[in-house]
Design a protein around this motif. Sequence first.
Motif, mmCIF file in Angstrom:
data_model
loop_
_atom_site.group_PDB
_atom_site.id
_atom_site.type_symbol
_atom_site.label_atom_id
_atom_site.label_comp_id
_atom_site.label_asym_id
_atom_site.label_seq_id
_atom_site.Cartn_x
_atom_site.Cartn_y
_atom_site.Cartn_z
ATOM 1 N N LYS A 4 37.787 36.662 33.427
ATOM 2 C CA LYS A 4 39.231 36.580 33.649
ATOM 3 C C LYS A 4 40.017 37.327 32.577
ATOM 4 C CE LYS A 4 38.910 32.103 35.924
ATOM 5 N NZ LYS A 4 38.958 30.657 35.682
ATOM 6 N N VAL A 5 39.389 37.572 31.448
ATOM 7 C CA VAL A 5 40.080 38.197 30.318
ATOM 8 C C VAL A 5 39.164 39.261 29.725
ATOM 9 C CG1 VAL A 5 41.050 37.771 28.017
ATOM 10 C CG2 VAL A 5 41.314 36.053 29.791
ATOM 11 N N GLU A 6 39.762 40.360 29.241
ATOM 12 C CA GLU A 6 38.957 41.364 28.553
ATOM 13 C C GLU A 6 39.261 41.306 27.063
ATOM 14 O OE1 GLU A 6 40.197 44.914 30.506
ATOM 15 O OE2 GLU A 6 38.644 44.741 32.044
ATOM 16 N N ASN A 45 50.196 34.047 35.253
ATOM 17 C CA ASN A 45 51.446 34.810 35.187
ATOM 18 C C ASN A 45 51.175 36.292 34.968
ATOM 19 O OD1 ASN A 45 52.773 32.429 35.480
ATOM 20 N ND2 ASN A 45 53.394 32.249 33.312
ATOM 21 N N TYR A 46 50.265 36.566 34.034
ATOM 22 C CA TYR A 46 49.965 37.953 33.713
ATOM 23 C C TYR A 46 49.337 38.658 34.903
ATOM 24 C CZ TYR A 46 48.411 42.074 31.212
ATOM 25 O OH TYR A 46 48.226 43.353 30.805
ATOM 26 N N LYS A 47 48.405 37.951 35.544
ATOM 27 C CA LYS A 47 47.710 38.553 36.690
ATOM 28 C C LYS A 47 48.684 38.859 37.823
ATOM 29 C CE LYS A 47 42.892 37.398 36.304
ATOM 30 N NZ LYS A 47 41.982 36.253 36.440
ATOM 31 N N ARG A 48 49.631 37.939 38.025
ATOM 32 C CA ARG A 48 50.602 38.133 39.095
ATOM 33 C C ARG A 48 51.419 39.399 38.847
ATOM 34 N NH1 ARG A 48 53.994 33.814 38.647
ATOM 35 N NH2 ARG A 48 52.174 32.474 38.697
ATOM 36 N N SER A 49 51.843 39.597 37.603
ATOM 37 C CA SER A 49 52.725 40.730 37.347
ATOM 38 C C SER A 49 51.963 42.032 37.111
ATOM 39 C CB SER A 49 53.644 40.427 36.170
ATOM 40 O OG SER A 49 52.871 40.093 35.046
ATOM 41 N N HIS A 50 50.726 41.977 36.634
ATOM 42 C CA HIS A 50 50.011 43.211 36.288
ATOM 43 C C HIS A 50 48.855 43.545 37.217
ATOM 44 C CE1 HIS A 50 52.205 42.466 32.563
ATOM 45 N NE2 HIS A 50 52.011 43.743 32.269
ATOM 46 N N ARG A 51 48.390 42.613 37.973
ATOM 47 C CA ARG A 51 47.266 42.803 38.905
ATOM 48 C C ARG A 51 46.006 43.317 38.192
ATOM 49 N NH1 ARG A 51 49.060 41.633 43.521
ATOM 50 N NH2 ARG A 51 51.270 41.774 43.971
ATOM 51 N N ALA A 52 45.858 42.942 36.967
ATOM 52 C CA ALA A 52 44.651 43.295 36.199
ATOM 53 C C ALA A 52 44.444 42.213 35.146
ATOM 54 C CB ALA A 52 44.841 44.649 35.527
#
Lengths: 450, 204
Positions: free
Chosen positions: B110-112, B68-75
């Motif tokens: 996938k996560v920082e 979900n986060y990747k879809r909305s933030h592209r990061a």
Amino acid sequence: MPVSFISAFARRVSVLMAAAVCISMVAGCASRQTVLLIQRDLTDREPQQALQRLEKTPVRNTDKVLYRLNEGMLLHLAGRWADSNAAFEAAQRLMEQLAALSIREQGTSLLVNDYTRSYEGEPYDKVMLHVYKALNYLALQQPFDARVEALQLDLQLRSLAEDAGDRDPDLGFGRYLSGMIYEELGEWSDAMIAYRKAYEAYQNHRKDYGVAVPDALKKDLIRLARKEGLRDELEKYQKEFAVTVDAGPPPGSPGSDHGELVWVFNDGLAPYKREHSVFLADPDPNKNRLIRVSLPYLQRRPPQVAEARLSVAGKTVTTQVVEDISAVAFADLEDRMPAITARSLARVIAKKKMEDNAGRDNPLAGALLNVAAVLTEEADTRSWNTLPNNIQLARLPLAPGRYSLEIELLDAGGRVVTTQTLSDIVIRPERKTFISYYWSATLPTPLGAH
Amino acid sequence: MMTRQAKYLWAALAGSLLLAVMGGCATHVERMQVSEVKDLSGAWNDTDSRQVSQEMVGDVLSAPWLANYKRSHRAPPSVIVGDIRNLSHEHINTETFIADIQREVINSGKVEFVASKEQRQEIREERKDQDINAREDTRKAMGRELGADFMLKGTINTIIDASGRTQVRFYQVDLTLISLVDNRVVWVGQKKIKKLVENSKLRF
């Protein structure tokens, strides 16, 4: 074969006993001397020196728990809290291992003396261990680790209650301290339960140990019952206790603009064990030999200080006894005296039997065995004797800041024995500041009195 | 006079004593696989720590919040480790399994992760020091830190039921990922461990 086997066995036992004689004579004498020297060091407020003395004394394999307990206590008094916890942690691990029954030690204790059994800690040692570990963590400002100790104490008390006879091992202060730890962390219902259990324990033991319910605890009960909305309980406490309590959250806990000073006073030194020996001639006139029966007793060390008066920022508060370790030690030994006596007499009979058997084969062996038997018969005088005589407590809500604390130590007649100052005490909002203080001086006891 | 049998008996005794003493003297070391399970006292140990971290890593990386986060933030989202409270009966070092989780999650790409409060403090001091002492082209400016999007918080709880020398120890580790923007809980991970510990009633 049977006779020679017995004589070989008897010879082995006599060697064992001779070795035990050498060790126990040296150790027995040294141990009392060490107790008194450590008492002197603590009276001089030199715990570091007491520690060095303890480290220099030889430790028997069966006394490791005791050594760690004493070490932990002296390190606590020296203010080396992390080291103290390491020692207590070691003691706790050893105690857990020793909780299993050793058949070998049970056997040799019936042949030689009770020293051949490992010291596994009295019930109240196991309770006080967690109390002092928690105090160390609180001094280190690690309330969550102190909380772990509160949980372990609860587990320990439940396990002790399972195999205790009539005497409940819950002495109140452990529970009371647990309550303060939960309160500081804002865990109100756990705090309430701990305070309630402390209150019950003080009531149950009032007759045995003469420790009244501390006034501070009465206030805590009223404050938390009000906070938790326990109306019936609040009413009951208000009717029962004649104390006034300010409204608002408990000081030194989340939501309070005040911090709290919790002053724990380790007063005097716990009694230590000594032995009574009785020598008898064998009632059988044909046998020219001696019988020795040795039993332990407690040597009282009455504290010089009866109570302490604290003055800080214009407020004055007097300490109250929250745990009488001396009274507990006496009650505990009294409970166990029948078993100790029975074991001692069984030993006398077992030793006589061996002497008879050896003497039939070889009179000299019989006589030697008798000498060894008399010399090795020793009472078990081990106890955690660096504990204080009693623990007292004073609690004082204070606004956040840096304070200097005036301490007046009073004797039984209310006269000031000495005045001490502790400076740079930091009180933080929503937090409690735990300070553990000690004054080990004891009153001189007349010779032979106990 | 010592009979023959007694002599043999003595020899046997002395021999076995010697063996026992020698056996006791030699330190015995055996190399173990890190993944090997060895339970000694029943307390929280490396195996528990590893099991918890493995389970949590698998769970947190496959949960929908990440997609979900990747879809909305592209990061990739950045996460900070908050307070992991030990509410158990034991002094558990929470740092080891948090470090395990952090390592696995960072290496997955996938996560920082953002450095912890204490680490940040130290790095800021270093930056301040660079400001005065480092060459200009190597100097790192202040105020360019990465703000975390999520905070990982959690607790370790235990329930212990004991009778005599037998204990049932139940551990529950709960981790929660909370969005720093709006306090939304985006993921909850849970791992339970149950052990039956029977302590010996007898020893030598």
